[in-house]
Design an enzyme around this catalytic site. Sequence first.
Site, PDB file in Angstrom:
ATOM      1  N   HIS A   1       0.805  -1.054  -0.205  1.00  0.00           N
ATOM      2  CA  HIS A   1      -0.306  -0.154   0.118  1.00  0.00           C
ATOM      3  C   HIS A   1       0.812   0.897   0.096  1.00  0.00           C
ATOM      4  O   HIS A   1       1.730   1.599   0.662  1.00  0.00           O
ATOM      5  CB  HIS A   1      -1.082  -0.498   1.514  1.00  0.00           C
ATOM      6  CG  HIS A   1      -2.303   1.165   1.214  1.00  0.00           C
ATOM      7  ND1 HIS A   1      -1.577   2.230   1.868  1.00  0.00           N
ATOM      8  CD2 HIS A   1      -3.108   1.196   1.265  1.00  0.00           C
ATOM      9  CE1 HIS A   1      -2.510   3.032   1.293  1.00  0.00           C
ATOM     10  NE2 HIS A   1      -4.025   1.685   1.334  1.00  0.00           N
TER      11      HIS A   1
ATOM     12  N   HIS B   1      -0.482   1.821  11.528  1.00  0.00           N
ATOM     13  CA  HIS B   1       0.688   3.843  11.516  1.00  0.00           C
ATOM     14  C   HIS B   1       0.167   4.269  13.105  1.00  0.00           C
ATOM     15  O   HIS B   1      -0.778   4.919  13.437  1.00  0.00           O
ATOM     16  CB  HIS B   1       0.186   4.264  10.204  1.00  0.00           C
ATOM     17  CG  HIS B   1      -0.385   5.024  10.125  1.00  0.00           C
ATOM     18  ND1 HIS B   1      -1.615   4.457   9.923  1.00  0.00           N
ATOM     19  CD2 HIS B   1      -1.027   6.526   9.784  1.00  0.00           C
ATOM     20  CE1 HIS B   1      -2.793   5.289   8.833  1.00  0.00           C
ATOM     21  NE2 HIS B   1      -2.432   6.476   9.894  1.00  0.00           N
TER      22      HIS B   1
ATOM     23  N   GLU C   1      -3.326  13.749  11.149  1.00  0.00           N
ATOM     24  CA  GLU C   1      -4.333  13.595  10.506  1.00  0.00           C
ATOM     25  C   GLU C   1      -5.759  14.306  10.782  1.00  0.00           C
ATOM     26  O   GLU C   1      -6.580  13.562  11.919  1.00  0.00           O
ATOM     27  CB  GLU C   1      -4.233  12.423  10.160  1.00  0.00           C
ATOM     28  CG  GLU C   1      -2.937  11.817   9.564  1.00  0.00           C
ATOM     29  CD  GLU C   1      -2.983  10.290   9.663  1.00  0.00           C
ATOM     30  OE1 GLU C   1      -4.133   9.694   9.029  1.00  0.00           O
ATOM     31  OE2 GLU C   1      -2.323   9.501   9.707  1.00  0.00           O
TER      32      GLU C   1
ATOM     33  N   TYR D   1     -15.873   4.597   3.994  1.00  0.00           N
ATOM     34  CA  TYR D   1     -14.375   4.848   3.741  1.00  0.00           C
ATOM     35  C   TYR D   1     -13.800   3.441   4.057  1.00  0.00           C
ATOM     36  O   TYR D   1     -14.900   3.037   4.745  1.00  0.00           O
ATOM     37  CB  TYR D   1     -14.116   5.697   5.179  1.00  0.00           C
ATOM     38  CG  TYR D   1     -12.787   5.671   5.810  1.00  0.00           C
ATOM     39  CD1 TYR D   1     -11.748   6.082   4.005  1.00  0.00           C
ATOM     40  CD2 TYR D   1     -12.083   5.255   6.017  1.00  0.00           C
ATOM     41  CE1 TYR D   1      -9.991   6.260   4.239  1.00  0.00           C
ATOM     42  CE2 TYR D   1     -10.723   5.330   6.737  1.00  0.00           C
ATOM     43  CZ  TYR D   1      -9.642   6.232   5.845  1.00  0.00           C
ATOM     44  OH  TYR D   1      -8.641   5.989   5.968  1.00  0.00           O
TER      45      TYR D   1
ATOM     46  N   HIS E   1      -6.626  12.359  14.632  1.00  0.00           N
ATOM     47  CA  HIS E   1      -5.350  11.158  14.515  1.00  0.00           C
ATOM     48  C   HIS E   1      -3.718  12.371  15.102  1.00  0.00           C
ATOM     49  O   HIS E   1      -3.475  12.810  13.767  1.00  0.00           O
ATOM     50  CB  HIS E   1      -5.320  10.568  13.687  1.00  0.00           C
ATOM     51  CG  HIS E   1      -6.588   9.257  13.425  1.00  0.00           C
ATOM     52  ND1 HIS E   1      -7.893   9.085  12.407  1.00  0.00           N
ATOM     53  CD2 HIS E   1      -6.909   8.936  14.747  1.00  0.00           C
ATOM     54  CE1 HIS E   1      -8.155   8.193  13.052  1.00  0.00           C
ATOM     55  NE2 HIS E   1      -8.598   7.847  14.309  1.00  0.00           N
TER      56      HIS E   1
ATOM     57  N   HIS F   1      -3.267   4.612  15.103  1.00  0.00           N
ATOM     58  CA  HIS F   1      -4.285   3.811  14.308  1.00  0.00           C
ATOM     59  C   HIS F   1      -4.255   2.908  13.469  1.00  0.00           C
ATOM     60  O   HIS F   1      -3.457   2.644  12.677  1.00  0.00           O
ATOM     61  CB  HIS F   1      -4.862   4.999  14.370  1.00  0.00           C
ATOM     62  CG  HIS F   1      -4.703   6.515  13.510  1.00  0.00           C
ATOM     63  ND1 HIS F   1      -3.762   7.378  13.200  1.00  0.00           N
ATOM     64  CD2 HIS F   1      -4.821   6.709  12.197  1.00  0.00           C
ATOM     65  CE1 HIS F   1      -2.829   7.664  12.586  1.00  0.00           C
ATOM     66  NE2 HIS F   1      -3.858   7.473  11.552  1.00  0.00           N
TER      67      HIS F   1
END
Length: 466
Positions: free
Chosen positions: A324, A367, A373, A382, A396, A402
């Site tokens: 990703h 991460h 964020e 989402y 976050h 998270h």
Amino acid sequence: MRAAAPRNRPPAFPLRSPAAKTYLRGFGNEFESEALPGSLPRGQNNPQRCPRGLYAEQLSGSSFTMTRSKNLRSWLYRTMPTVDEEEFVQDDEDVFKHVATKYDHLDGNPNQVCCVAPLFLVPCLTDILQLRWKPAPLAPDGTPVTFLQGLWSIAGAGDPSAKKGVAIYMYACNTSMKDAFYNSDGDLLIVPQTGSLSIRTEFGQLDVEQNEICVIPRGIVFRVEQQDSARGYMLESFQGHFCLPDLGPIGSNGLANARDFEYPTASFEEVQGDVKIYNKFCGKLFKKISHHSPFNVVAWHGNYLPFKYNLTTFCTMNTVSYDHPDPSIFTVLSCPSETAGESAVDFVIFPPRWMVAEDTFRPPYFHRNYMSEFMGMISGKYDAKVGFSAGGASLHCCMSAHGPDRETTERAEEAEMSPVKFEDGLAFMFETSAILKPTPQAMSCPFRDTQYKVRDVASVKEGRGR
Ligand SMILES: [Fe+2]
């Protein structure tokens, strides 16, 4: 400074130009536009007497000496100059007065509605660093709420007087502003979530709806006009200006293509009577009465301009092999910081896209991020979190751990690795190098999802691999 005297002759133009719905295209270009032919001086910026008796006025978006590639300024040719004899006076409450007692989703507290001067909480080591909000209520039926009245700040950092930091807002409104507004503190990026906005600016009209964004740079006067209920998000950057990210090895095309950014064409009004003008300056709201409309620009040229962009034209890049990529691959616009390679703030989207990575956990990975964020949902769902709904938001903060919830994790681990097109939603992120702090009203509002952190921890409580 004394105001310039009106020209001692009748204007050689009608009092209002027809609304222009066409746009000029191309990010960062030098443009010119005139609502009436022959209004723009040729061969120079400020002749002794401008065509049609107009006044020439420069609006600087950078220091005069900024390098040419980043130098921003526009010349406006208007029926009256902006300067006049009226003074601004501080008025933090009046603009919100009539909604303060009726806007019950913020508890009717004027201090919770008056949010263009955000008061950030001192950061503390509690769950406030991992927050989520359910969809914010729309403006209440039967109560006219303008864009300015319907703004409330949700998080921020920094200091506008130092030109460092950001503020993040949401808005809910249902009626047109009669007044005008400009922001001395930074650039504004508006993300409609539902409903459309007609934004009259000094440079002309921008119509913005869901799946579009617009940027109103620092100092540009605007008024938001609309008939229907609208809700959305707004990012204010105290630092720099929004620009397109470098593409590096991607090459010369892709992500947000420059040709898809749209700029207004000149249109003007000459209204009779007074116009109230609001200004946010160092986090405080000021107002004054102008005896002429600020939207009296008959012609303009330059490169310091408001613009809009349709997010559906974003040319999405992604892996075609494995793993990703970092979400920076989805950056639409950035405000650079003074540190090379580090953005003061990025505007990132998570658009519909093919996902084809092999042997890969395809949702966003677990991460902890150096950057803070803030996320919002424009439409749909989402792909990494259940319960993150259109009109909602999450925060976050710097180094807050998270990741995807349990349901998403299990589904992704079992998924067949065939190509799949994600097309059920459009999310976005304001990602900033500043440490975001929520505002008091963001913490106390009834639509904060107080169970979010509890659910998130529960989703990963079963350790594995031991
Ligand atoms: Fe994240």
